[in-house]
Design a protein around this motif. Structure first.
Motif, PDB file in Angstrom:
ATOM      1  N   HIS A 337       0.833  -1.217   0.000  1.00  0.00           N
ATOM      2  CA  HIS A 337       0.000   0.000   0.000  1.00  0.00           C
ATOM      3  C   HIS A 337       0.866   1.264   0.000  1.00  0.00           C
ATOM      4  O   HIS A 337       0.579   2.227  -0.726  1.00  0.00           O
ATOM      5  CB  HIS A 337      -0.910   0.008   1.235  1.00  0.00           C
ATOM      6  CG  HIS A 337      -2.089  -0.920   1.106  1.00  0.00           C
ATOM      7  ND1 HIS A 337      -3.107  -0.705   0.203  1.00  0.00           N
ATOM      8  CD2 HIS A 337      -2.416  -2.054   1.764  1.00  0.00           C
ATOM      9  CE1 HIS A 337      -4.016  -1.668   0.304  1.00  0.00           C
ATOM     10  NE2 HIS A 337      -3.617  -2.503   1.249  1.00  0.00           N
ATOM     11  N   ALA A 338       1.917   1.254   0.821  1.00  0.00           N
ATOM     12  CA  ALA A 338       2.777   2.444   0.895  1.00  0.00           C
ATOM     13  C   ALA A 338       3.488   2.674  -0.442  1.00  0.00           C
ATOM     14  O   ALA A 338       3.677   3.821  -0.874  1.00  0.00           O
ATOM     15  CB  ALA A 338       3.795   2.282   2.023  1.00  0.00           C
ATOM     16  N   SER A 339       3.840   1.575  -1.118  1.00  0.00           N
ATOM     17  CA  SER A 339       4.502   1.704  -2.423  1.00  0.00           C
ATOM     18  C   SER A 339       3.521   2.252  -3.458  1.00  0.00           C
ATOM     19  O   SER A 339       3.896   3.065  -4.310  1.00  0.00           O
ATOM     20  CB  SER A 339       5.036   0.342  -2.883  1.00  0.00           C
ATOM     21  OG  SER A 339       5.870  -0.215  -1.883  1.00  0.00           O
ATOM     22  N   SER A 340       2.262   1.800  -3.385  1.00  0.00           N
ATOM     23  CA  SER A 340       1.240   2.356  -4.293  1.00  0.00           C
ATOM     24  C   SER A 340       1.134   3.864  -4.089  1.00  0.00           C
ATOM     25  O   SER A 340       1.061   4.629  -5.058  1.00  0.00           O
ATOM     26  CB  SER A 340      -0.141   1.763  -4.012  1.00  0.00           C
ATOM     27  OG  SER A 340      -0.261   0.470  -4.506  1.00  0.00           O
ATOM     28  N   GLY A 391       9.329  -0.441  -6.256  1.00  0.00           N
ATOM     29  CA  GLY A 391       7.980  -0.146  -5.748  1.00  0.00           C
ATOM     30  C   GLY A 391       6.942  -0.997  -6.461  1.00  0.00           C
ATOM     31  O   GLY A 391       6.031  -1.555  -5.828  1.00  0.00           O
ATOM     32  N   GLN A 392       7.080  -1.132  -7.772  1.00  0.00           N
ATOM     33  CA  GLN A 392       6.105  -1.955  -8.525  1.00  0.00           C
ATOM     34  C   GLN A 392       6.147  -3.416  -8.073  1.00  0.00           C
ATOM     35  O   GLN A 392       5.107  -4.048  -7.895  1.00  0.00           O
ATOM     36  CB  GLN A 392       6.401  -1.866 -10.031  1.00  0.00           C
ATOM     37  CG  GLN A 392       6.014  -0.528 -10.623  1.00  0.00           C
ATOM     38  CD  GLN A 392       6.294  -0.463 -12.114  1.00  0.00           C
ATOM     39  OE1 GLN A 392       7.378  -0.815 -12.568  1.00  0.00           O
ATOM     40  NE2 GLN A 392       5.323  -0.003 -12.876  1.00  0.00           N
ATOM     41  N   ARG A 398       1.535  -8.008  -2.872  1.00  0.00           N
ATOM     42  CA  ARG A 398       0.331  -8.160  -2.051  1.00  0.00           C
ATOM     43  C   ARG A 398      -0.548  -9.286  -2.631  1.00  0.00           C
ATOM     44  O   ARG A 398      -1.373  -9.863  -1.946  1.00  0.00           O
ATOM     45  CB  ARG A 398      -0.439  -6.845  -2.035  1.00  0.00           C
ATOM     46  CG  ARG A 398      -1.630  -6.851  -1.120  1.00  0.00           C
ATOM     47  CD  ARG A 398      -2.181  -5.459  -0.804  1.00  0.00           C
ATOM     48  NE  ARG A 398      -1.835  -4.379  -1.674  1.00  0.00           N
ATOM     49  CZ  ARG A 398      -2.732  -3.538  -2.218  1.00  0.00           C
ATOM     50  NH1 ARG A 398      -4.021  -3.709  -2.016  1.00  0.00           N
ATOM     51  NH2 ARG A 398      -2.331  -2.518  -2.962  1.00  0.00           N
ATOM     52  N   TYR A 399      -0.360  -9.572  -3.930  1.00  0.00           N
ATOM     53  CA  TYR A 399      -1.214 -10.557  -4.595  1.00  0.00           C
ATOM     54  C   TYR A 399      -0.515 -11.871  -4.911  1.00  0.00           C
ATOM     55  O   TYR A 399      -1.142 -12.914  -4.945  1.00  0.00           O
ATOM     56  CB  TYR A 399      -1.810  -9.943  -5.877  1.00  0.00           C
ATOM     57  CG  TYR A 399      -2.813  -8.882  -5.531  1.00  0.00           C
ATOM     58  CD1 TYR A 399      -4.130  -9.221  -5.228  1.00  0.00           C
ATOM     59  CD2 TYR A 399      -2.428  -7.554  -5.412  1.00  0.00           C
ATOM     60  CE1 TYR A 399      -5.045  -8.265  -4.863  1.00  0.00           C
ATOM     61  CE2 TYR A 399      -3.337  -6.576  -5.040  1.00  0.00           C
ATOM     62  CZ  TYR A 399      -4.647  -6.934  -4.761  1.00  0.00           C
ATOM     63  OH  TYR A 399      -5.544  -5.989  -4.380  1.00  0.00           O
ATOM     64  N   TYR A 400       0.795 -11.825  -5.173  1.00  0.00           N
ATOM     65  CA  TYR A 400       1.541 -13.072  -5.423  1.00  0.00           C
ATOM     66  C   TYR A 400       3.018 -12.821  -5.128  1.00  0.00           C
ATOM     67  O   TYR A 400       3.486 -11.692  -5.235  1.00  0.00           O
ATOM     68  CB  TYR A 400       1.311 -13.590  -6.843  1.00  0.00           C
ATOM     69  CG  TYR A 400       1.818 -12.708  -7.967  1.00  0.00           C
ATOM     70  CD1 TYR A 400       1.084 -11.601  -8.395  1.00  0.00           C
ATOM     71  CD2 TYR A 400       3.020 -12.994  -8.612  1.00  0.00           C
ATOM     72  CE1 TYR A 400       1.540 -10.806  -9.432  1.00  0.00           C
ATOM     73  CE2 TYR A 400       3.479 -12.192  -9.644  1.00  0.00           C
ATOM     74  CZ  TYR A 400       2.736 -11.093 -10.048  1.00  0.00           C
ATOM     75  OH  TYR A 400       3.185 -10.297 -11.060  1.00  0.00           O
ATOM     76  N   PRO A 401       3.763 -13.872  -4.755  1.00  0.00           N
ATOM     77  CA  PRO A 401       5.147 -13.685  -4.303  1.00  0.00           C
ATOM     78  C   PRO A 401       6.104 -13.465  -5.465  1.00  0.00           C
ATOM     79  O   PRO A 401       6.931 -14.318  -5.782  1.00  0.00           O
ATOM     80  CB  PRO A 401       5.450 -14.977  -3.547  1.00  0.00           C
ATOM     81  CG  PRO A 401       4.548 -15.996  -4.144  1.00  0.00           C
ATOM     82  CD  PRO A 401       3.331 -15.288  -4.656  1.00  0.00           C
ATOM     83  N   TYR A 402       5.971 -12.311  -6.134  1.00  0.00           N
ATOM     84  CA  TYR A 402       6.771 -12.018  -7.328  1.00  0.00           C
ATOM     85  C   TYR A 402       8.273 -12.031  -7.025  1.00  0.00           C
ATOM     86  O   TYR A 402       8.722 -11.483  -6.021  1.00  0.00           O
ATOM     87  CB  TYR A 402       6.375 -10.644  -7.884  1.00  0.00           C
ATOM     88  CG  TYR A 402       7.237 -10.218  -9.036  1.00  0.00           C
ATOM     89  CD1 TYR A 402       7.051 -10.784 -10.299  1.00  0.00           C
ATOM     90  CD2 TYR A 402       8.265  -9.297  -8.864  1.00  0.00           C
ATOM     91  CE1 TYR A 402       7.864 -10.421 -11.361  1.00  0.00           C
ATOM     92  CE2 TYR A 402       9.071  -8.929  -9.924  1.00  0.00           C
ATOM     93  CZ  TYR A 402       8.871  -9.494 -11.159  1.00  0.00           C
ATOM     94  OH  TYR A 402       9.682  -9.153 -12.201  1.00  0.00           O
TER      95      TYR A 402
END
Ligand SMILES: Cc1cc2nc3c(=O)[nH]c(=O)nc-3n(C[C@H](O)[C@H](O)[C@H](O)COP(=O)(O)OP(=O)(O)OC[C@H]3O[C@@H](n4cnc5c(N)ncnc54)[C@H](O)[C@@H]3O)c2cc1C
Length: 405
Positions: A337-340, A391-392, A398-402
């Motif tokens: 969230h902070a990165s967004s 940041g991206q 948050r959705y998958y362990p990229y």
């Protein structure tokens, strides 16, 4: 700022009003000179005045007690105000609390008391959070993948002392701080458990500095190499301990990114205000620039961008202040969230200021018209703390362990 009552309490609003008046009367009239103040004569005068206002280190509690300072939303709104005048001044105002956050989190009374003593002896007093290294910037912050293994600055225990060797690059407030929070690795094999945040007082034998970097903007912030050559400090100067020190990095990434969003909004707001005035006065095609529909559209987009970026940073600040509801500050979700908030605000501010400059023609590029300064300042706000790309990665995590590797 009518929206503030939603997230900022009465005391917070009073503080923000004081800062806004200070920015309008003390910084705005000399912001172009601050921008060129290589020797920091004006900057120091401003910092002394700010110190008298009590704006430094407000989040650091007395005697290691729980913080009773302003909420994160209030701190962000304060930084937005400072950045409206000069983002570099805003950084100097905010960094010391950020650097001391590890000791506060670890309830490390040795370090907090040491810093309070430094504040008694010298005002203004600054602290520095030294994480970036010459060979490793984003990788240090990319904890989910690198786990602190790329940190080359070594801390080795010797009796009741830490012995530190290594180098740090670019940290804000470097060369002028009384206390340095140095991000070290005790053993790369241990990954995050090996990370140690160790405080080093100014004047410690073996601590030295390179020359101040010459930057496109943010003149008020000092950035230089920090060298540590067999630096010895007491064991008690480690912020919080194994595992917890890595958590502090995660917390500081979240905090730093949401505050960066606020600073970017402040830059965009200031550029917008200048452009609004200019385009009222300057006539093209028979009427003031802002009366042309194409200009009104650009101004509308600027307002929309500033409003939405602010709304989101305030929301994230609120979430960070309520971990029981939204997750710990260092959690994957909160870093996302902070990165967004940072990426969105920085993109908005970079694009918005560029478009506002177009509305002003070449005057937008001229220093006397006070817009290009914000364009220079906001670019670095986007580049630091892992830049847009890390940041991206953190946003999608948050959705998958990229993973990048
Ligand atoms: C004014 C200023 C203030 C600063 N303040 C501080 C401070 O207070 N404390 C501190 O410790 N540091 C500070 N910094 C340093 C700053 O945070 C770092 O420079 C920044 O995080 C990026 O590190 P880097 O420049 O080494 O870029 P690199 O790590 O070399 O990365 C360069 C680019 O590579 C890309 N990239 C990164 N990782 C990956 C990946 N895994 N996969 C693919 N591409 C990737 C990104 O596009 C990135 O921007 C400051 C710098 C400046 C100029």
């Amino acid at each position: 700022m009518a929206y503030l009552p939603l997230l900022v309490d009465e005391t917070g609003r009073m503080i923000i009003d004081v800062i806004r008046r200070f920015v309008d009367t003390e910084i705005m009239p000399i912001r172009d000179k601050v921008d060129g103040d290589v020797d920091h004569v004006l900057v120091n005068e401003l910092l002394i005045k700010m110190s008298a206002l009590g704006v430094f280190n407000v989040e650091i509690p007395e005697q290691g007690a729980e913080s009773e300072g302003p909420s994160i939303a209030t701190s962000c709104a304060i930084i937005e105000e400072f950045a409206r005048g000069d983002a570099g001044i805003g950084i100097v105002a905010g960094i010391s609390s950020w650097a001391m956050a590890g000791a506060v989190y670890g309830r490390n009374t040795d370090v907090v008391d040491l810093y309070h003593k430094m504040q008694e002896d010298k005002q203004p007093t600054f602290a520095c959070f030294a994480m970036t290294e010459p060979a490793s910037g984003c990788d240090v912050e990319n904890l989910p993948e690198m786990h602190g293994r790329t940190i080359k600055t070594r801390a080795v225990r010797d009796g009741d002392e830490w012995v530190i060797n290594g180098a740090k690059r670019f940290p804000s407030n470097s060369g002028i701080s009384s206390l340095y929070c140095v991000v070290c690795q005790t053993d790369p094999e241990k990954g995050e458990d090996g990370i140690a945040l160790i405080y080093v007082p100014e004047g410690t034998e073996g601590l030295s500095f390179g020359k101040y970097e010459v930057k496109a903007g943010l003149q008020a912030d000092r950035n230089c190499d920090v060298f540590l050559d067999n630096v010895r400090v007491p064991l008690a100067y480690r912020a919080a301990g194994p595992g917890k020190d890595a958590i502090v990095i995660g917390r500081n990434i979240s905090l730093g990114r949401v505050v960066s969003a606020a600073a970017a909004v402040g830059c965009a707001k200031a550029a917008f205000e200048e452009c609004l005035k200019y385009t009222e006065e300057r006539v093209v095609g028979g009427k003031p620039i802002r009366e042309h529909s194409i200009a009104a559209g650009i101004l509308a987009d600027a307002i929309m961008g500033i409003d939405t970026a602010r709304a989101y940073y305030l929301q994230v600040a609120y979430m960070l202040s309520n971990p029981e509801e939204f997750g710990e500050m260092h959690s994957t979700a909160m870093i996302s969230h902070a990165s967004s908030a940072k990426n969105y605000a920085c993109n908005m501010a970079n694009n918005t200021i560029g478009k506002l400059m177009e509305l002003m023609g070449s005057y937008g590029y001229i220093r006397d018209f006070h817009v290009e300064k914000y364009w220079r300042d906001v670019k670095e706000i986007q580049l630091w703390l892992g830049g847009h790309q890390l940041g991206q990665f953190d946003i999608v995590r948050r959705y998958y362990p990229y993973k990048t590797t």
